[in-house]
Scaffold this motif. Sequence first.
Motif, PDB file in Angstrom:
ATOM      1  N   PRO A 120       7.920   0.270  -2.018  1.00 23.22           N
ATOM      2  CA  PRO A 120       7.308   1.405  -3.299  1.00 23.22           C
ATOM      3  C   PRO A 120       6.485   0.666  -4.003  1.00 23.22           C
ATOM      4  O   PRO A 120       6.619  -0.528  -4.564  1.00 23.22           O
ATOM      5  CB  PRO A 120       8.760   1.512  -3.950  1.00 23.22           C
ATOM      6  CG  PRO A 120       9.896   1.316  -3.015  1.00 23.22           C
ATOM      7  CD  PRO A 120       9.541   0.124  -2.126  1.00 23.22           C
ATOM      8  N   ALA A 121       5.509   1.582  -4.497  1.00 20.66           N
ATOM      9  CA  ALA A 121       4.464   1.166  -5.438  1.00 20.66           C
ATOM     10  C   ALA A 121       4.789   0.368  -6.563  1.00 20.66           C
ATOM     11  O   ALA A 121       4.458  -0.486  -6.968  1.00 20.66           O
ATOM     12  CB  ALA A 121       3.584   2.267  -5.671  1.00 20.66           C
ATOM     13  N   ASP A 122       6.096   0.770  -7.185  1.00 21.70           N
ATOM     14  CA  ASP A 122       6.699  -0.008  -8.296  1.00 21.70           C
ATOM     15  C   ASP A 122       7.571  -1.220  -8.040  1.00 21.70           C
ATOM     16  O   ASP A 122       8.378  -1.588  -8.856  1.00 21.70           O
ATOM     17  CB  ASP A 122       7.265   1.372  -9.144  1.00 21.70           C
ATOM     18  CG  ASP A 122       8.372   1.820  -8.695  1.00 21.70           C
ATOM     19  OD1 ASP A 122       8.405   1.721  -7.403  1.00 21.70           O
ATOM     20  OD2 ASP A 122       8.995   2.524  -9.322  1.00 21.70           O
ATOM     21  N   ALA A 123       7.584  -1.402  -7.020  1.00 23.35           N
ATOM     22  CA  ALA A 123       8.571  -2.322  -6.676  1.00 23.35           C
ATOM     23  C   ALA A 123       8.513  -3.689  -7.300  1.00 23.35           C
ATOM     24  O   ALA A 123       7.267  -4.259  -7.376  1.00 23.35           O
ATOM     25  CB  ALA A 123       8.625  -2.645  -4.934  1.00 23.35           C
ATOM     26  N   GLU A 156       4.817 -14.714  -1.848  1.00 22.46           N
ATOM     27  CA  GLU A 156       3.647 -14.295  -1.296  1.00 22.46           C
ATOM     28  C   GLU A 156       3.685 -13.235  -0.500  1.00 22.46           C
ATOM     29  O   GLU A 156       3.148 -12.225  -0.247  1.00 22.46           O
ATOM     30  CB  GLU A 156       2.917 -15.495  -0.590  1.00 22.46           C
ATOM     31  CG  GLU A 156       1.506 -15.200  -0.256  1.00 22.46           C
ATOM     32  CD  GLU A 156       0.826 -16.672   0.458  1.00 22.46           C
ATOM     33  OE1 GLU A 156      -0.114 -16.474   1.196  1.00 22.46           O
ATOM     34  OE2 GLU A 156       1.200 -17.760  -0.012  1.00 22.46           O
ATOM     35  N   TYR A 157       4.773 -13.517   0.569  1.00 27.78           N
ATOM     36  CA  TYR A 157       5.070 -12.609   1.597  1.00 27.78           C
ATOM     37  C   TYR A 157       5.336 -11.231   0.908  1.00 27.78           C
ATOM     38  O   TYR A 157       5.029 -10.271   1.478  1.00 27.78           O
ATOM     39  CB  TYR A 157       6.229 -12.927   2.335  1.00 27.78           C
ATOM     40  CG  TYR A 157       6.850 -11.884   3.360  1.00 27.78           C
ATOM     41  CD1 TYR A 157       5.790 -11.514   4.565  1.00 27.78           C
ATOM     42  CD2 TYR A 157       7.932 -11.376   3.298  1.00 27.78           C
ATOM     43  CE1 TYR A 157       6.233 -10.744   5.587  1.00 27.78           C
ATOM     44  CE2 TYR A 157       8.353 -10.481   4.288  1.00 27.78           C
ATOM     45  CZ  TYR A 157       7.456 -10.044   5.399  1.00 27.78           C
ATOM     46  OH  TYR A 157       7.773  -9.303   6.261  1.00 27.78           O
ATOM     47  N   THR A 158       6.099 -11.167   0.054  1.00 28.13           N
ATOM     48  CA  THR A 158       6.674  -9.730  -0.433  1.00 28.13           C
ATOM     49  C   THR A 158       5.261  -9.005  -1.064  1.00 28.13           C
ATOM     50  O   THR A 158       5.354  -7.686  -1.311  1.00 28.13           O
ATOM     51  CB  THR A 158       7.589  -9.654  -1.694  1.00 28.13           C
ATOM     52  OG1 THR A 158       7.399 -10.444  -2.479  1.00 28.13           O
ATOM     53  CG2 THR A 158       9.061 -10.086  -0.853  1.00 28.13           C
ATOM     54  N   GLU A 159       4.511  -9.707  -1.702  1.00 34.47           N
ATOM     55  CA  GLU A 159       3.299  -9.296  -2.271  1.00 34.47           C
ATOM     56  C   GLU A 159       2.527  -8.512  -1.024  1.00 34.47           C
ATOM     57  O   GLU A 159       1.571  -7.643  -1.289  1.00 34.47           O
ATOM     58  CB  GLU A 159       2.464 -10.300  -3.037  1.00 34.47           C
ATOM     59  CG  GLU A 159       2.903 -10.762  -4.416  1.00 34.47           C
ATOM     60  CD  GLU A 159       2.704  -9.623  -5.478  1.00 34.47           C
ATOM     61  OE1 GLU A 159       1.827  -8.885  -5.063  1.00 34.47           O
ATOM     62  OE2 GLU A 159       3.428  -9.692  -6.333  1.00 34.47           O
ATOM     63  N   ARG A 160       2.340  -9.335   0.024  1.00 33.14           N
ATOM     64  CA  ARG A 160       1.604  -8.719   1.225  1.00 33.14           C
ATOM     65  C   ARG A 160       2.313  -7.401   1.717  1.00 33.14           C
ATOM     66  O   ARG A 160       1.808  -6.269   2.269  1.00 33.14           O
ATOM     67  CB  ARG A 160       1.431  -9.493   2.150  1.00 33.14           C
ATOM     68  CG  ARG A 160       0.421 -10.640   2.132  1.00 33.14           C
ATOM     69  CD  ARG A 160       0.021 -11.356   3.252  1.00 33.14           C
ATOM     70  NE  ARG A 160      -0.883 -10.461   3.989  1.00 33.14           N
ATOM     71  CZ  ARG A 160      -1.530 -10.488   5.510  1.00 33.14           C
ATOM     72  NH1 ARG A 160      -1.132 -11.682   5.933  1.00 33.14           N
ATOM     73  NH2 ARG A 160      -1.900  -9.811   5.729  1.00 33.14           N
ATOM     74  N   MET A 161       3.701  -7.427   1.533  1.00 34.03           N
ATOM     75  CA  MET A 161       4.606  -6.145   1.892  1.00 34.03           C
ATOM     76  C   MET A 161       3.900  -5.102   1.187  1.00 34.03           C
ATOM     77  O   MET A 161       3.937  -3.967   1.609  1.00 34.03           O
ATOM     78  CB  MET A 161       5.988  -6.371   2.012  1.00 34.03           C
ATOM     79  CG  MET A 161       6.678  -7.370   2.860  1.00 34.03           C
ATOM     80  SD  MET A 161       8.409  -7.622   2.583  1.00 34.03           S
ATOM     81  CE  MET A 161       8.982  -6.067   3.009  1.00 34.03           C
TER      82      MET A 161
END
Length: 202
Positions: A152-155, A140-145
Amino acid sequence: MPRVSEEHKERRRQQILDAAQLCFATKGFHDTSMQDVFAESGLSAGAVYRYFKSKNDLVAALAAQTTVRLRERMTEAIRADTLPTPAELVTIVATYITEHSGPGGLVRLAPQAWSLALVDKDAGGYVKDAVLGMRQLWDEYTERMLAHGWLPADADTHAVATAIMGLLPGFMLQHLIIGDPDIETFTRGVRTLLPYGEAPES
């Protein structure tokens, strides 16, 4: 005969866990017997075994329980209006680890629970659920990041989440076994590796 309510079951389960934690804190894990837990909880062997099959189950359940409180702190931070930087979020986790790693602290049971999970199916269930619960929060956190433009947009946000989460067991083991690093040192390292959201140095 009236059915036992879920609330009553949860109270009884917590009564057993509290007794086990006190026994482990005063006598140590290896020197604590199930008889000690029966005596401390004031319950019969049958009543305790209805909830936990063994001392291993108790260790795993207690270790899992400490992640519940940690997840509450993390959830509040992750869902705040101002998203914490990776360094700020791992500081929250590292602080929790240090606060609960003293004598009798639940964090001290975590490494024992991890090893039990490899050989004990029942204990493994508690530990797996706890680990997956933590990983979901990091997802959830990295989605908010990503939404904040910190990645990067494709991360691959799941890959980033698993990598960041992997830092914390290393901090825990160093803290428990070596006695360092301190939180400031750990956070400084994370800030260097993951400078997302950090203000540029003037």
